[in-house]
Design a protein around this motif. Structure first.
Motif, mmCIF file in Angstrom:
data_model
loop_
_atom_site.group_PDB
_atom_site.id
_atom_site.type_symbol
_atom_site.label_atom_id
_atom_site.label_comp_id
_atom_site.label_asym_id
_atom_site.label_seq_id
_atom_site.Cartn_x
_atom_site.Cartn_y
_atom_site.Cartn_z
ATOM 1 N N GLY A 178 66.787 26.679 53.008
ATOM 2 C CA GLY A 178 65.874 27.816 53.009
ATOM 3 C C GLY A 178 66.623 29.136 52.949
ATOM 4 N N THR A 179 67.767 29.206 53.639
ATOM 5 C CA THR A 179 68.606 30.404 53.579
ATOM 6 C C THR A 179 69.043 30.692 52.153
ATOM 7 N N VAL A 180 69.407 29.638 51.435
ATOM 8 C CA VAL A 180 69.821 29.799 50.033
ATOM 9 C C VAL A 180 68.669 30.339 49.203
ATOM 10 N N GLY A 181 67.449 29.839 49.463
ATOM 11 C CA GLY A 181 66.282 30.326 48.732
ATOM 12 C C GLY A 181 66.054 31.814 48.948
ATOM 13 N N PHE A 182 66.095 32.260 50.199
ATOM 14 C CA PHE A 182 65.911 33.683 50.486
ATOM 15 C C PHE A 182 67.055 34.515 49.902
ATOM 16 N N LEU A 183 68.273 33.973 49.998
ATOM 17 C CA LEU A 183 69.430 34.690 49.463
ATOM 18 C C LEU A 183 69.307 34.863 47.957
ATOM 19 N N GLY A 184 68.844 33.832 47.270
ATOM 20 C CA GLY A 184 68.656 33.939 45.829
ATOM 21 C C GLY A 184 67.660 35.026 45.459
ATOM 22 N N LEU A 185 66.577 35.128 46.221
ATOM 23 C CA LEU A 185 65.576 36.163 45.957
ATOM 24 C C LEU A 185 66.166 37.556 46.159
ATOM 25 N N GLY A 186 66.977 37.705 47.215
ATOM 26 C CA GLY A 186 67.547 39.017 47.503
ATOM 27 C C GLY A 186 68.684 39.412 46.586
ATOM 28 N N VAL A 187 69.458 38.449 46.117
ATOM 29 C CA VAL A 187 70.620 38.748 45.279
ATOM 30 C C VAL A 187 70.226 38.917 43.815
ATOM 31 N N PHE A 188 69.183 38.202 43.372
ATOM 32 C CA PHE A 188 68.776 38.260 41.961
ATOM 33 C C PHE A 188 67.325 38.742 41.828
ATOM 34 N N PRO A 189 67.013 39.935 42.286
ATOM 35 C CA PRO A 189 65.615 40.404 42.233
ATOM 36 C C PRO A 189 65.089 40.612 40.821
ATOM 37 N N GLY A 190 65.992 40.812 39.851
ATOM 38 C CA GLY A 190 65.560 41.026 38.483
ATOM 39 C C GLY A 190 65.515 39.772 37.645
ATOM 40 N N ALA A 191 65.663 38.618 38.257
ATOM 41 C CA ALA A 191 65.671 37.359 37.510
ATOM 42 C C ALA A 191 64.307 37.082 36.886
ATOM 43 N N HIS A 192 64.301 36.100 35.983
ATOM 44 C CA HIS A 192 63.042 35.689 35.333
ATOM 45 C C HIS A 192 62.038 35.258 36.402
ATOM 46 N N PRO A 193 60.747 35.552 36.201
ATOM 47 C CA PRO A 193 59.742 35.161 37.207
ATOM 48 C C PRO A 193 59.780 33.694 37.594
ATOM 49 N N ALA A 194 60.081 32.813 36.624
ATOM 50 C CA ALA A 194 60.138 31.387 36.937
ATOM 51 C C ALA A 194 61.276 31.083 37.912
ATOM 52 N N VAL A 195 62.394 31.786 37.756
ATOM 53 C CA VAL A 195 63.527 31.590 38.663
ATOM 54 C C VAL A 195 63.165 32.090 40.062
ATOM 55 N N LEU A 196 62.528 33.249 40.125
ATOM 56 C CA LEU A 196 62.107 33.785 41.417
ATOM 57 C C LEU A 196 61.096 32.858 42.089
ATOM 58 N N ALA A 197 60.174 32.318 41.297
ATOM 59 C CA ALA A 197 59.191 31.387 41.863
ATOM 60 C C ALA A 197 59.879 30.142 42.410
ATOM 61 N N GLY A 198 60.932 29.677 41.717
ATOM 62 C CA GLY A 198 61.676 28.521 42.212
ATOM 63 C C GLY A 198 62.369 28.815 43.524
ATOM 64 N N PHE A 199 63.008 29.998 43.612
ATOM 65 C CA PHE A 199 63.634 30.395 44.878
ATOM 66 C C PHE A 199 62.590 30.487 45.994
#
Length: 425
Positions: free
Chosen positions: A84-105
């Motif tokens: 879960g930490t990795v999921g939150f970290l991904g959202l915070g580190v890559f805020p401009g990622a594709h929506p599908a990537v953000l949804a996966g995180f």
């Protein structure tokens, strides 16, 4: 009944660990909206990301909760929280990622640690005497109310005052903190405690969990009212000609009322069966939310919401205590996880109903429709509990019943019986 047995260094350690695990849960939906609100279609995308997060919780909690094993509790909970930490970290580190990537995180951030609520609640019951389980659960509810009261302001302040990604990075840090905190708590539950009375024999776990469906239904109804209040309140205030900025303080007042209600509930043993108490508290909460929908003045809305939060926290406590009566100790962690998923489903279902109705009806009408749905769910759950109790009456004499006498002892009778069995050994 007092809180004396709950005041200890281990319970304080548990509280710090639980805050690290639950603060991100409370922060996530609003933080996801702030993360993408400046992108094209930002608010719609934020709603989609929040939905992905909630779907992860609803799907992950029962599946992962059923896989929790007492002897591997620490490792399993730590892995879930770390992912879960990795999921939150991904959202915070890559805020401009594709929506599908953000949804996966977001889905991973919601789903991976979703069994932590049930596991931590079960660990808490190991840290106090069986006679004080009700007080321990009250302390948990007070802590949860505090987390939900602080989270919206923290998210808004950090997102607007620093950067939109900061709340999610903070959530990642808090969840990582909870992983470290697990190593200061018991490595497992059931090691001679109340949870260890059951040797793990009996019907399959899935069948046992399904048999407790009435408790889950009322638990879902309880959180559905909270979701209804949170999601429709801004529109209701606008309908009444009140500034929508008051929605934050009003919801904070509701959360404070929840903490107060949990504290009062744990001060003493209450008369009546748990299912009866739950029915009364749920109907009272429904009345309060309905009053908030029809009262024109902000002061009246505020009082109704605070009273509703006070009663709602008591209703959720009765549901958690009911699980301790209807489930064997080996199934408690999974049962709490299923309750977590059911509550999330109730929140999502009522919010979806209210959102659909807001397109064609006034906010007050949408709230009243949601209240009617909640009352119907409460009635179904109460009927199921009565029916289950009647079926179990014949089995009580052979020791297989859910323990109707336990209810008369203030909702913690199952734990008292377990403590007595331990002492007999």
């Amino acid at each position: 009944m007092t809180y004396r047995d709950v005041v200890s260094r281990q319970v304080l350690t548990w509280a710090c660990t639980a805050i690290g695990a639950r603060m991100p849960v409370a922060m996530a939906p609003l933080a996801l909206v702030f993360l993408v609100r400046e992108r094209p279609g930002g608010y719609s995308l934020g709603a989609i990301l929040a939905a992905a997060y909630v779907l992860g919780e609803i799907g992950g909690a029962p599946v992962l909760g059923m896989r929790l094993r007492p002897e591997r509790a620490r490792v399993q909970l730590a892995v879930g929280l770390a992912v879960g930490t990795v999921g939150f970290l991904g959202l915070g580190v890559f805020p401009g990622a594709h929506p599908a990537v953000l949804a996966g995180f977001a889905f991973v951030a919601g789903g991976a640690p979703s069994a932590a609520t049930g596991g931590l609640r079960t660990l808490l019951s190991e840290l106090v005497p069986a006679r004080s389980v009700a007080q321990a659960l009250s302390v948990e509810s007070i802590l949860t109310a505090g987390v939900w009261a602080v989270s919206p302001a923290a998210v808004a302040g950090l997102a607007l005052g620093v950067a939109p990604r900061v709340p999610l990075l903070l959530a990642a840090g808090l969840m990582a903190w909870s992983v470290a905190g697990l190593w200061l708590l018991p490595a497992r539950w059931g090691a001679g405690g109340a949870e260890g009375v059951d040797g793990g024999e009996g019907p399959p776990l899935l069948r046992v969990l399904v048999g407790a469906w009435p408790v889950y239904v009322v638990g879902a109804a309880s959180l559905a009212l909270l979701g209804l209040s949170e999601l429709v309140l801004p529109a209701l205030l606008e309908q009444r000609g009140i500034g929508v900025g008051w929605s934050g303080p009003l919801l904070t007042g509701m959360a404070v009322g929840g903490g107060l209600g949990a504290f009062v509930y744990g001060l003493r043993g209450w008369p009546g069966l748990l299912r009866t108490r739950s029915l009364v508290l749920m109907l009272g909460t429904s009345v309060c939310v309905a009053l908030a929908a029809v009262i024109p003045a902000m002061a009246g809305i505020a009082v109704a919401l605070v009273m509703g939060g006070t009663l709602q926290s008591g209703a959720m406590l009765t549901r958690n205590l009911s699980l301790r009566e209807v489930l064997p100790p080996r199934a408690l962690a999974a049962g709490y996880s299923v309750m977590y998923a059911a509550a999330g489903a109730g929140y999502a279902a009522t919010g979806s109903l209210a959102g659909a109705l807001l397109r064609v009806a006034a906010p007050s009408t949408a709230i009243l429709a949601g209240v009617c749905l909640t009352v119907a769910m409460t009635g179904v759950g109460w009927w199921g509990e009565v029916r289950r109790a009647r079926r179990g009456e014949g089995a009580e004499g052979s020791g297989e019943g859910s323990g109707g006498g336990a209810v008369e002892l203030g909702g913690v009778g199952a734990g008292v019986v377990a403590e007595g069995a331990k002492s007999a050994k």
